[in-house]
Write a protein that holds these residues in place. Sequence first.
Motif, short mmCIF file in Angstrom:
data_model
loop_
_atom_site.label_atom_id
_atom_site.label_comp_id
_atom_site.label_asym_id
_atom_site.label_seq_id
_atom_site.Cartn_x
_atom_site.Cartn_y
_atom_site.Cartn_z
N ARG A 141 0.83 -1.21 0.00
CA ARG A 141 0.00 0.00 0.00
C ARG A 141 0.86 1.26 0.00
O ARG A 141 0.57 2.23 -0.71
N GLU A 142 1.93 1.24 0.78
CA GLU A 142 2.82 2.41 0.83
C GLU A 142 3.51 2.65 -0.50
O GLU A 142 3.83 3.80 -0.84
N LEU A 143 3.70 1.60 -1.27
CA LEU A 143 4.35 1.73 -2.58
C LEU A 143 3.35 2.03 -3.70
O LEU A 143 3.75 2.14 -4.86
N GLY A 144 2.07 2.14 -3.36
CA GLY A 144 1.07 2.46 -4.36
C GLY A 144 0.42 1.26 -5.01
O GLY A 144 -0.31 1.41 -5.99
N LEU A 145 0.65 0.07 -4.47
CA LEU A 145 0.02 -1.13 -5.02
C LEU A 145 -1.36 -1.28 -4.38
O LEU A 145 -1.59 -2.10 -3.50
N GLN A 161 -5.10 -13.97 -2.50
CA GLN A 161 -3.84 -13.32 -2.86
C GLN A 161 -3.97 -12.83 -4.31
O GLN A 161 -3.86 -13.62 -5.25
N VAL A 162 -4.18 -11.54 -4.47
CA VAL A 162 -4.48 -10.99 -5.79
C VAL A 162 -3.65 -9.74 -6.05
O VAL A 162 -3.16 -9.09 -5.13
N THR A 163 -3.53 -9.41 -7.31
CA THR A 163 -2.81 -8.22 -7.73
C THR A 163 -3.31 -7.80 -9.10
O THR A 163 -4.31 -8.34 -9.60
N THR A 164 -2.61 -6.87 -9.74
CA THR A 164 -2.90 -6.46 -11.11
C THR A 164 -1.58 -6.31 -11.86
O THR A 164 -0.52 -6.19 -11.25
N ARG A 170 4.51 -1.51 -10.93
CA ARG A 170 4.93 -0.56 -9.89
C ARG A 170 5.94 -1.20 -8.94
O ARG A 170 6.92 -0.56 -8.54
N LEU A 171 5.70 -2.44 -8.58
CA LEU A 171 6.62 -3.13 -7.68
C LEU A 171 7.98 -3.34 -8.35
O LEU A 171 9.03 -3.16 -7.72
N THR A 172 7.95 -3.71 -9.61
CA THR A 172 9.20 -3.89 -10.36
C THR A 172 10.02 -2.60 -10.37
O THR A 172 11.23 -2.61 -10.13
#
Length: 423
Positions: A141-145, A161-164, A170-172
């Motif tokens: 969340r702090e990284l904008g995910l 456990q989900v993402t987009t 963004r994480l990369t």
Amino acid sequence: MRGWVFALAVALAALLNGQADADTRRYAAFVADSNTGEILHSRLADARRYPASLTKMMTLYLLFEAIEQGELDLADTLTASRIAASQQPSNLNLSAGDTLSVETAIRALIIKSANDVAVIVAEELAGTERAFAVEMTARARELGLSNTTFRNASGLPNSRQVTTARDMARLTLALRRDFPQYMPYFAERSFTYNNRTYRSHNNLVGRVDGVDGMKTGYIRASGFNIATTAQRGDRSLVAVVMGGPTAAYRDSHAEQLLEAAFRSLNNREALIMAAQTLSPRLNPIREQDLLATHIASLDLAQPVAQGDGESLPALRVEISDDLGPPPAIERNPETVARTNAGSWSVQVGAYADAAAAQARLETIRDMSGDRLANAALATPRFATNGRVLYRARFTGVDAANARRVCAQLAAVNESCFAVAPGG
């Protein structure tokens, strides 16, 4: 308005080799310029997907953070617990009590994608994997995910456990930005532990020019995923592909997305030069049509629908205009009243291919929320300078809503013109 900027979407495409089709229930793709953040391609980028072993990028982020904060050293020893040793493959086949260094753990997570090592790291940093997953989500969340939730450190199946694709990009980028000193690990092709050599699952490293990381992943529910970075000269890209039906398809698609994006960026100067030849100043719609003609004449592959499972990305090209605004036109109030009462259109581009125009409309409709929900999608054909082009238009829009939509799109540098009835 000085400094007026508009965006022109150019569909660049070529069919991928192979006959496997991406499963749109699992598929997503996202490509961006790492230096500027400009989105070069986005397809289902905010749809919820399972990260699989892309999860380990967040595990690595927290591990790198712990090293930087002095909690761990690369030479420190980590010990496998019974729970860690029980993890399903991919793993190092550790037994309870087996040890490895922090540096070996980094290589095992990146190259082998070892699930047992992910749990070892989680337990070392947070006591339990469940507590570590809470920390992972909070840091995300702090990284904008904003659309990512972690339930474990490895990416093994968990329905919550989900993402987009956008969040994984963004994480990369966060890993590259915050921990550049550890990036060489992502380019390594193999490592050895207990006299056994493990080879990387990332087949793009060393095969595709400029690719220097990041991570692959697979579970049955997710399909084959990859998040990758590439650098050529001063240009840097991040690309994410999720839901590939096979590893070969995923790799081929990611490679072609990167190649098309680099080609698009290389063509930018030519596009800007083409725009600068348009003098005297034309009305925006006519100029947009002519720019599409110029772009179609460049050395580009025939476009297909933007963003489907087999197509290459479209580039949003920003062309600055320092000539000031077009001259104001005085209009009869009665004419204005009649025009406002009629059916307006919103034009968002002109393309050399009807499918590309249609795909652009679908993308813009998704961006615009409810404002265009009731508008019809139209791709009227027209000829200019001996070429056939297709306008991408939403029809059946009232004047006020047309202007609001264009203002909304202009705020994010997307091309848009409100077109009066008869225009």
